[in-house]
Design a protein around this motif. Structure first.
Motif, PDB file in Angstrom:
ATOM      1  N   ASN A 258       0.810  -1.223   0.000  1.00  0.00           N
ATOM      2  CA  ASN A 258       0.000   0.000   0.000  1.00  0.00           C
ATOM      3  C   ASN A 258       0.842   1.271   0.000  1.00  0.00           C
ATOM      4  O   ASN A 258       0.362   2.336   0.385  1.00  0.00           O
ATOM      5  N   ALA A 259       2.072   1.174  -0.448  1.00  0.00           N
ATOM      6  CA  ALA A 259       2.962   2.337  -0.501  1.00  0.00           C
ATOM      7  C   ALA A 259       2.410   3.375  -1.479  1.00  0.00           C
ATOM      8  O   ALA A 259       1.521   3.103  -2.273  1.00  0.00           O
ATOM      9  N   SER A 260       2.988   4.546  -1.451  1.00  0.00           N
ATOM     10  CA  SER A 260       2.642   5.592  -2.412  1.00  0.00           C
ATOM     11  C   SER A 260       3.509   5.373  -3.653  1.00  0.00           C
ATOM     12  O   SER A 260       4.702   5.674  -3.651  1.00  0.00           O
ATOM     13  N   TRP A 261       2.910   4.823  -4.697  1.00  0.00           N
ATOM     14  CA  TRP A 261       3.643   4.423  -5.895  1.00  0.00           C
ATOM     15  C   TRP A 261       3.798   5.579  -6.875  1.00  0.00           C
ATOM     16  O   TRP A 261       2.936   6.433  -6.982  1.00  0.00           O
ATOM     17  N   ASN A 262       4.891   5.572  -7.626  1.00  0.00           N
ATOM     18  CA  ASN A 262       5.137   6.572  -8.667  1.00  0.00           C
ATOM     19  C   ASN A 262       4.434   6.180  -9.959  1.00  0.00           C
ATOM     20  O   ASN A 262       4.125   5.014 -10.179  1.00  0.00           O
TER      21      ASN A 262
ATOM     22  N   TYR B  81       2.161 -13.046  -6.960  1.00  0.00           N
ATOM     23  CA  TYR B  81       1.771 -12.553  -8.285  1.00  0.00           C
ATOM     24  C   TYR B  81       2.890 -11.704  -8.856  1.00  0.00           C
ATOM     25  O   TYR B  81       3.556 -10.959  -8.126  1.00  0.00           O
ATOM     26  N   ILE B  82       3.059 -11.791 -10.178  1.00  0.00           N
ATOM     27  CA  ILE B  82       4.009 -10.942 -10.895  1.00  0.00           C
ATOM     28  C   ILE B  82       3.270 -10.300 -12.049  1.00  0.00           C
ATOM     29  O   ILE B  82       2.497 -10.963 -12.757  1.00  0.00           O
ATOM     30  N   GLY B  83       3.481  -9.007 -12.229  1.00  0.00           N
ATOM     31  CA  GLY B  83       2.816  -8.287 -13.313  1.00  0.00           C
ATOM     32  C   GLY B  83       3.692  -7.167 -13.838  1.00  0.00           C
ATOM     33  O   GLY B  83       4.815  -6.958 -13.380  1.00  0.00           O
TER      34      GLY B  83
ATOM     35  N   PHE C 141      -1.457  -0.379  -8.966  1.00  0.00           N
ATOM     36  CA  PHE C 141      -1.600  -0.828  -7.584  1.00  0.00           C
ATOM     37  C   PHE C 141      -2.938  -0.398  -6.986  1.00  0.00           C
ATOM     38  O   PHE C 141      -3.518  -1.116  -6.176  1.00  0.00           O
ATOM     39  N   LEU C 142      -3.459   0.741  -7.396  1.00  0.00           N
ATOM     40  CA  LEU C 142      -4.808   1.129  -6.977  1.00  0.00           C
ATOM     41  C   LEU C 142      -5.839   0.158  -7.548  1.00  0.00           C
ATOM     42  O   LEU C 142      -6.784  -0.235  -6.858  1.00  0.00           O
TER      43      LEU C 142
ATOM     44  N   ALA D  30      -5.620  -3.018  -5.508  1.00  0.00           N
ATOM     45  CA  ALA D  30      -6.192  -2.834  -4.170  1.00  0.00           C
ATOM     46  C   ALA D  30      -7.720  -2.836  -4.216  1.00  0.00           C
ATOM     47  O   ALA D  30      -8.372  -3.368  -3.315  1.00  0.00           O
ATOM     48  N   ASN D  31      -8.293  -2.280  -5.278  1.00  0.00           N
ATOM     49  CA  ASN D  31      -9.746  -2.181  -5.386  1.00  0.00           C
ATOM     50  C   ASN D  31     -10.401  -3.427  -5.965  1.00  0.00           C
ATOM     51  O   ASN D  31     -11.611  -3.604  -5.824  1.00  0.00           O
ATOM     52  N   ASP D  32      -9.639  -4.283  -6.618  1.00  0.00           N
ATOM     53  CA  ASP D  32     -10.196  -5.497  -7.220  1.00  0.00           C
ATOM     54  C   ASP D  32      -9.998  -6.671  -6.269  1.00  0.00           C
ATOM     55  O   ASP D  32      -9.071  -7.460  -6.403  1.00  0.00           O
ATOM     56  N   THR D  33     -10.897  -6.794  -5.318  1.00  0.00           N
ATOM     57  CA  THR D  33     -10.766  -7.848  -4.302  1.00  0.00           C
ATOM     58  C   THR D  33     -11.074  -9.235  -4.851  1.00  0.00           C
ATOM     59  O   THR D  33     -10.922 -10.220  -4.143  1.00  0.00           O
ATOM     60  N   THR D  34     -11.500  -9.329  -6.123  1.00  0.00           N
ATOM     61  CA  THR D  34     -11.723 -10.642  -6.743  1.00  0.00           C
ATOM     62  C   THR D  34     -10.426 -11.192  -7.344  1.00  0.00           C
ATOM     63  O   THR D  34     -10.392 -12.358  -7.732  1.00  0.00           O
ATOM     64  N   HIS D  35      -9.383 -10.363  -7.440  1.00  0.00           N
ATOM     65  CA  HIS D  35      -8.113 -10.822  -8.000  1.00  0.00           C
ATOM     66  C   HIS D  35      -7.545 -11.920  -7.108  1.00  0.00           C
ATOM     67  O   HIS D  35      -7.617 -11.845  -5.878  1.00  0.00           O
TER      68      HIS D  35
END
Length: 93
Positions: free
Chosen positions: A11-15, A32-34, A43-44, A47-52
């Motif tokens: 949950n870091a602040s990503w660039n 997971y790797i992407g 990353f947002l 975080a919002n796709d809880t079905t992943h």
């Protein structure tokens, strides 16, 4: 070859830069790797796709390598998936 970065909080602040990333659970197991053209946006989305798939394993940390070129990201992502074999990158069927 392992990721060339420090482990970061999921949950870091990503660039807003492009690269390849690996997500780990609290036991620091790769789940997971992407890749993305924008770490912050991706990353947002995760975080919002809880079905992943990764949410079954509790994403807690991440590695991230800045890689601007798409072809280089494709190559590095494949390389890391082969090395770590994360459960959320495995094909079913």
């Amino acid at each position: 070859m392992p990721f060339n970065s420090e482990v970061l909080n999921f949950n870091a602040s990503w660039n807003e830069v492009a690269g390849v990333y690996g997500v780990l659970n609290s036991q620091r197991q790769m789940i997971y790797i992407g890749q993305t053209d924008n770490f912050r946006r991706r990353f947002l989305e995760h975080a919002n796709d809880t079905t992943h798939c990764m949410h079954r394993y509790g994403p807690a940390y991440a590695y991230a390598e800045v890689i601007p070129a798409q072809a280089d990201r494709d190559r590095r992502e494949r390389e890391m998936i082969l090395e770590y074999d994360p459960p959320c990158n495995r094909r079913v069927g």
